[in-house]
Scaffold this active site. Structure first.
Site: not given
Length: 275
Positions: A63-64, A184, A189, A215, A217-218, A254
């Protein structure tokens, strides 16, 4: 990054609404710098919703459109002094919003590179936000040219380079002048490739139960960035990324699984797959 003891600032544009006020206070409570966060007087804070999932990527609802961040522009970041910034981390989400936000991100990366700041770039592809796939691929690969480290997932690498072969993906970005490519591969790994060196695999940490993949990847990026700033080599940086990513998937939400420095060091010591 803040929980690991680093001085960190977050860049965004919020609406003067309950969501925006909550985000601003939450960042301050986490000791994250808000000096460069701006507010839009008329538009509301953009939001997105993700479902909880134990496998693969979550379903995401955006919703951007018409949100405060759609007005995030070069003017909002002109006063940043990059001589005091050791590292800039960018994801591929802000440039997807529109041309104005994209211009601001290009400006940030160009200024950081000019000042000698280290730049990490996570493509973090969100096809739903882009006008079309061709634009997405072109812009994300152009932005990768500014980076010292590019952090694609294996599927992202396939979409962005046309190949699923890890060596081919890595060479694509090394040929652009990128210093390191970190690919990734989920629970297996990640793979590292540096110009003139052979590809290395850094194994993932064993996870007994995945609670929520959001979350991961972050968290991985936090590991790589923080270890680089601590002076570790890239192999140990990726090992830390794998550790934080594995911690995050064992928690719902996240950022709830992101550790303090003591928690992280203990976790790696007890679970290091290289031991």
């Amino acid at each position: 990054m803040a929980r690991l003891g680093f001085e960190v600032d977050f860049l965004t544009k919020l609406g003067k609404d309950p969501f925006g006020q909550y985000i601003y206070k939450y960042l301050q409570n986490e000791r994250i710098g808000t000096e460069h966060i701006t507010f839009d007087e008329e538009l509301n804070t953009g939001i997105m919703l993700k479902n909880k999932t134990k496998e693969g990527d979550p379903i995401t609802a955006y919703y951007r459109k018409g949100s405060a961040f759609t007005n995030f522009s070069i003017e909002d970041v002109m006063d940043i002094d990059f001589s005091e910034v050791r590292l800039l981390h960018v994801t591929g989400i802000p440039p997807a919003v529109n041309r104005v936000t994209r211009g601001a991100v290009y400006h940030l990366m160009a200024k950081a590179r000019e000042a000698g700041s280290f730049i990490t770039f996570d493509p973090n592809m969100r096809p739903e936000l882009w006008k079309n796939e061709e634009t997405m691929i072109k812009v994300l690969n152009n932005m990768a040219r500014y980076a010292n480290v590019v952090l694609p997932g294996i599927s992202e690498g396939e979409k962005l380079t046309g190949s699923r072969d890890k060596e081919t993906i890595a060479q694509f970005y090394l040929d652009m002048g990128v210093e390191y490519v970190v690919i990734k591969t989920g629970s297996d790994g990640a793979f590292i490739r540096k110009q003139g060196q052979e590809m290395k695999n850094v194994p993932g940490f064993t996870v007994k139960e995945v609670v929520d993949t959001v979350g991961a990847g972050d968290g991985f990026a936090v590991g790589v960035i923080s270890a680089y700033l601590d002076g570790l080599d890239m192999e140990n940086s990726v090992l830390r990324g794998n550790a934080i990513g594995s911690l995050q998937v064992q928690n719902q939400g996240d950022n709830e699984g992101l550790p303090s420095r003591d928690e992280l060091e203990k976790y790696i010591q007890e679970n290091n797959p290289l031991n």
